[in-house]
Design a protein around this motif. Structure first.
Motif, PDB file in Angstrom:
ATOM      1  N   TYR A  53      59.038  95.922  -2.522  1.00 38.40           N
ATOM      2  CA  TYR A  53      59.545  96.497  -1.272  1.00 38.40           C
ATOM      3  C   TYR A  53      59.231  95.579  -0.087  1.00 38.40           C
ATOM      4  O   TYR A  53      60.114  95.274   0.729  1.00 38.40           O
ATOM      5  CB  TYR A  53      58.933  97.874  -1.041  1.00 38.40           C
ATOM      6  N   PHE A  54      57.983  95.143   0.035  1.00 36.23           N
ATOM      7  CA  PHE A  54      57.576  94.309   1.165  1.00 36.23           C
ATOM      8  C   PHE A  54      58.245  92.936   1.134  1.00 36.23           C
ATOM      9  O   PHE A  54      58.379  92.283   2.174  1.00 36.23           O
ATOM     10  CB  PHE A  54      56.056  94.155   1.194  1.00 36.23           C
ATOM     11  N   ARG A  55      58.662  92.483  -0.048  1.00 30.04           N
ATOM     12  CA  ARG A  55      59.387  91.210  -0.146  1.00 30.04           C
ATOM     13  C   ARG A  55      60.728  91.315   0.574  1.00 30.04           C
ATOM     14  O   ARG A  55      61.165  90.371   1.230  1.00 30.04           O
ATOM     15  CB  ARG A  55      59.604  90.852  -1.615  1.00 30.04           C
ATOM     16  N   ILE A  56      61.362  92.469   0.462  1.00 33.49           N
ATOM     17  CA  ILE A  56      62.681  92.670   1.064  1.00 33.49           C
ATOM     18  C   ILE A  56      62.572  93.189   2.494  1.00 33.49           C
ATOM     19  O   ILE A  56      63.325  92.772   3.389  1.00 33.49           O
ATOM     20  CB  ILE A  56      63.503  93.665   0.213  1.00 33.49           C
ATOM     21  N   CYS A  57      61.642  94.081   2.719  1.00 31.66           N
ATOM     22  CA  CYS A  57      61.486  94.709   4.039  1.00 31.66           C
ATOM     23  C   CYS A  57      60.021  94.615   4.473  1.00 31.66           C
ATOM     24  O   CYS A  57      59.251  95.574   4.283  1.00 31.66           O
ATOM     25  CB  CYS A  57      61.941  96.165   3.979  1.00 31.66           C
ATOM     26  N   PRO A  58      59.600  93.505   5.028  1.00 30.57           N
ATOM     27  CA  PRO A  58      58.191  93.349   5.448  1.00 30.57           C
ATOM     28  C   PRO A  58      57.824  94.350   6.535  1.00 30.57           C
ATOM     29  O   PRO A  58      58.644  94.688   7.392  1.00 30.57           O
ATOM     30  CB  PRO A  58      58.139  91.907   5.988  1.00 30.57           C
ATOM     31  N   TRP A  59      56.576  94.783   6.485  1.00 27.73           N
ATOM     32  CA  TRP A  59      56.051  95.706   7.493  1.00 27.73           C
ATOM     33  C   TRP A  59      55.049  94.991   8.383  1.00 27.73           C
ATOM     34  O   TRP A  59      54.405  94.010   7.979  1.00 27.73           O
ATOM     35  CB  TRP A  59      55.346  96.880   6.819  1.00 27.73           C
ATOM     36  N   SER A  60      54.884  95.518   9.576  1.00 26.81           N
ATOM     37  CA  SER A  60      53.845  95.028  10.469  1.00 26.81           C
ATOM     38  C   SER A  60      52.475  95.488   9.970  1.00 26.81           C
ATOM     39  O   SER A  60      52.374  96.391   9.127  1.00 26.81           O
ATOM     40  CB  SER A  60      54.074  95.564  11.889  1.00 26.81           C
ATOM     41  N   GLU A  61      51.442  94.890  10.499  1.00 25.61           N
ATOM     42  CA  GLU A  61      50.081  95.288  10.128  1.00 25.61           C
ATOM     43  C   GLU A  61      49.829  96.751  10.473  1.00 25.61           C
ATOM     44  O   GLU A  61      49.179  97.477   9.708  1.00 25.61           O
ATOM     45  CB  GLU A  61      49.065  94.408  10.854  1.00 25.61           C
ATOM     46  N   GLU A  80      60.000 102.535 -15.474  1.00 23.13           N
ATOM     47  CA  GLU A  80      59.453 101.485 -14.610  1.00 23.13           C
ATOM     48  C   GLU A  80      60.558 100.566 -14.083  1.00 23.13           C
ATOM     49  O   GLU A  80      60.523 100.134 -12.928  1.00 23.13           O
ATOM     50  CB  GLU A  80      58.408 100.671 -15.372  1.00 23.13           C
ATOM     51  N   GLN A  81      61.526 100.259 -14.942  1.00 27.75           N
ATOM     52  CA  GLN A  81      62.638  99.407 -14.526  1.00 27.75           C
ATOM     53  C   GLN A  81      63.509 100.115 -13.489  1.00 27.75           C
ATOM     54  O   GLN A  81      63.935  99.523 -12.497  1.00 27.75           O
ATOM     55  CB  GLN A  81      63.472  99.023 -15.744  1.00 27.75           C
ATOM     56  N   LYS A  82      63.758 101.394 -13.719  1.00 25.08           N
ATOM     57  CA  LYS A  82      64.540 102.172 -12.773  1.00 25.08           C
ATOM     58  C   LYS A  82      63.826 102.258 -11.423  1.00 25.08           C
ATOM     59  O   LYS A  82      64.458 102.171 -10.363  1.00 25.08           O
ATOM     60  CB  LYS A  82      64.784 103.578 -13.328  1.00 25.08           C
ATOM     61  N   ALA A  83      62.507 102.437 -11.456  1.00 29.02           N
ATOM     62  CA  ALA A  83      61.735 102.524 -10.214  1.00 29.02           C
ATOM     63  C   ALA A  83      61.810 101.225  -9.420  1.00 29.02           C
ATOM     64  O   ALA A  83      61.883 101.245  -8.187  1.00 29.02           O
ATOM     65  CB  ALA A  83      60.282 102.871 -10.527  1.00 29.02           C
ATOM     66  N   MET A  84      61.810 100.091 -10.113  1.00 31.01           N
ATOM     67  CA  MET A  84      61.902  98.801  -9.425  1.00 31.01           C
ATOM     68  C   MET A  84      63.264  98.653  -8.740  1.00 31.01           C
ATOM     69  O   MET A  84      63.343  98.237  -7.572  1.00 31.01           O
ATOM     70  CB  MET A  84      61.698  97.664 -10.423  1.00 31.01           C
ATOM     71  N   ASP A  85      64.339  99.006  -9.443  1.00 30.14           N
ATOM     72  CA  ASP A  85      65.671  98.944  -8.840  1.00 30.14           C
ATOM     73  C   ASP A  85      65.781  99.921  -7.674  1.00 30.14           C
ATOM     74  O   ASP A  85      66.391  99.617  -6.642  1.00 30.14           O
ATOM     75  CB  ASP A  85      66.733  99.258  -9.891  1.00 30.14           C
ATOM     76  N   PHE A  86      65.211 101.085  -7.858  1.00 30.14           N
ATOM     77  CA  PHE A  86      65.198 102.107  -6.804  1.00 30.14           C
ATOM     78  C   PHE A  86      64.506 101.591  -5.550  1.00 30.14           C
ATOM     79  O   PHE A  86      65.000 101.756  -4.430  1.00 30.14           O
ATOM     80  CB  PHE A  86      64.487 103.348  -7.357  1.00 30.14           C
ATOM     81  N   MET A  87      63.361 100.940  -5.732  1.00 32.76           N
ATOM     82  CA  MET A  87      62.602 100.451  -4.585  1.00 32.76           C
ATOM     83  C   MET A  87      63.362  99.361  -3.833  1.00 32.76           C
ATOM     84  O   MET A  87      63.285  99.276  -2.590  1.00 32.76           O
ATOM     85  CB  MET A  87      61.246  99.918  -5.053  1.00 32.76           C
ATOM     86  N   LYS A  88      64.133  98.549  -4.545  1.00 35.73           N
ATOM     87  CA  LYS A  88      64.952  97.528  -3.884  1.00 35.73           C
ATOM     88  C   LYS A  88      65.995  98.175  -2.983  1.00 35.73           C
ATOM     89  O   LYS A  88      66.238  97.707  -1.865  1.00 35.73           O
ATOM     90  CB  LYS A  88      65.637  96.655  -4.933  1.00 35.73           C
ATOM     91  N   VAL A  89      66.620  99.256  -3.469  1.00 32.13           N
ATOM     92  CA  VAL A  89      67.635  99.945  -2.677  1.00 32.13           C
ATOM     93  C   VAL A  89      67.013 100.581  -1.431  1.00 32.13           C
ATOM     94  O   VAL A  89      67.572 100.500  -0.328  1.00 32.13           O
ATOM     95  CB  VAL A  89      68.353 101.016  -3.527  1.00 32.13           C
ATOM     96  N   VAL A  90      65.847 101.208  -1.584  1.00 31.21           N
ATOM     97  CA  VAL A  90      65.167 101.817  -0.444  1.00 31.21           C
ATOM     98  C   VAL A  90      64.794 100.755   0.592  1.00 31.21           C
ATOM     99  O   VAL A  90      64.974 100.957   1.800  1.00 31.21           O
ATOM    100  CB  VAL A  90      63.904 102.575  -0.904  1.00 31.21           C
ATOM    101  N   ALA A  91      64.299  99.614   0.131  1.00 31.73           N
ATOM    102  CA  ALA A  91      63.934  98.527   1.048  1.00 31.73           C
ATOM    103  C   ALA A  91      65.160  98.028   1.806  1.00 31.73           C
ATOM    104  O   ALA A  91      65.089  97.745   3.009  1.00 31.73           O
ATOM    105  CB  ALA A  91      63.292  97.386   0.266  1.00 31.73           C
ATOM    106  N   LEU A  92      66.296  97.930   1.125  1.00 32.79           N
ATOM    107  CA  LEU A  92      67.537  97.497   1.786  1.00 32.79           C
ATOM    108  C   LEU A  92      67.982  98.519   2.826  1.00 32.79           C
ATOM    109  O   LEU A  92      68.448  98.148   3.911  1.00 32.79           O
ATOM    110  CB  LEU A  92      68.635  97.284   0.746  1.00 32.79           C
ATOM    111  N   LEU A  93      67.862  99.802   2.506  1.00 31.24           N
ATOM    112  CA  LEU A  93      68.204 100.848   3.470  1.00 31.24           C
ATOM    113  C   LEU A  93      67.393 100.685   4.746  1.00 31.24           C
ATOM    114  O   LEU A  93      67.943 100.700   5.857  1.00 31.24           O
ATOM    115  CB  LEU A  93      67.940 102.228   2.848  1.00 31.24           C
ATOM    116  N   HIS A  94      66.094 100.521   4.610  1.00 28.70           N
ATOM    117  CA  HIS A  94      65.219 100.388   5.774  1.00 28.70           C
ATOM    118  C   HIS A  94      65.479  99.085   6.523  1.00 28.70           C
ATOM    119  O   HIS A  94      65.506  99.067   7.761  1.00 28.70           O
ATOM    120  CB  HIS A  94      63.757 100.462   5.335  1.00 28.70           C
TER     121      HIS A  94
END
Length: 304
Positions: free
Chosen positions: A237-245, A83-97
């Protein structure tokens, strides 16, 4: 993979241990560890582009001069709770996008093609489960797998109804757009393709391309929905990379499509497969509901 080039690299590094992991060849030597993979695209240009956008979470490309192969630095992985690894992973993906986002002019077919593809999936699944229901309903003494599906078929049809309604709403909204978001997507997201040691590193960029970020999260959700808490991961993810509706709506309606039940195997295996289909429906519904509850509350406030 070019075996001649691979043998040349082996001769250079003289590994004391040689391991094959999937499509990667890991060479461990006294001069350092490297990973050799088939050369499927120009990763040098991709990495240069990512660095220009302030994103460097990828393995160093040591040598791409040899025919048919790329040589990368070996990035070890630190053991940690999934779970911890997944959270760090999601932060990296959000930064990429977030770091590679730009907006492209809408063409006539951009959203129509998505609409047609999703509608085709909905209609196919509706026909498939209708046919199953009609066949199973005629059986006087249904088997456990047939009974399990009959008892819960309404949940599957509800998911299809939701997806169908949301698809129409989404299509009406996007027809008013003149631009839409595009970014560099990894296009092969998996926790197996993320190592965390001295740096956070996404591996296996061979399928990467520029497209909507929705595709990356769709692929990741479909392969990891059962093992991870996506409510927490999406919030981060949405905290770092917000999406449109429109982007959120497309993501939610596509993941709400039920999986297809494969009528194969023993009775025990068939029960297990139907249970997987139902678990997917229930978990996805629980994930989506809070977002729509907040939306409904906001609409009610605006109305009052």
């Amino acid at each position: 993979m070019n075996n001649r080039s691979l043998e040349v690299v082996k001769d250079i590094y003289k590994p004391y241990r040689y391991t094959i992991s999937g499509q990667a060849h890991i060479l461990e030597s006294t001069s350092g560890n490297v990973v050799v993979k088939s050369k499927e695209k120009d990763l040098r240009s991709l990495y240069q582009y990512l660095e220009s956008r302030g994103f460097s979470n990828f393995p160093l490309l040591l040598d791409d001069s040899r025919e048919g192969i790329n040589v990368f630095e070996y990035v070890p992985d630190t053991k940690m709770p999934k779970e911890q690894k997944a959270m760090d992973f999601m932060k990296v993906v959000a930064l990429l996008h977030q770091k590679t986002t730009y907006y492209r002019e809408v063409t006539e077919d951009d959203f129509k093609q998505i609409y047609d593809n999703v509608l085709e999936q909905i209609e196919y699944l509706r026909y498939f489960y209708n046919d199953l229901y009609e066949r199973y309903f005629q059986i006087v003494y249904p088997s456990p797998s047939e009974y399990l599906l009959l008892r819960n078929i309404s949940k599957i049809f509800s998911s299809l109804d939701f997806a169908s309604q949301e698809l129409e709403v989404w299509y009406q909204k996007v027809q008013k757009l003149s631009k839409y978001r595009v970014c560099q997507i990894h296009n092969h997201l998996s926790l197996d393709h993320y190592h965390k040691c001295n740096k956070d590193c996404l591996l296996s960029w061979e399928k990467s391309r520029q497209d909507t970020p929705v595709l990356d999260l769709l692929n990741f959700y479909h392969c990891s929905y059962f093992d991870l808490n996506f409510e927490v991961l999406l919030h981060e993810y949405f905290r770092i990379c917000p999406w449109s509706e429109e982007e959120r709506k497309l993501f939610f309606l596509v993941i709400s499509l039920p999986l297809k039940f494969e009528e194969k195997g023993s009775e025990f295996e068939r029960v297990k497969k139907i249970r997987e289909v139902l678990d997917y429906v229930f978990k996805t519904e629980n994930l989506i509901r809070p977002y729509y509850s907040v939306q409904e509350e906001q609409q009610q406030k605006n109305f009052n």
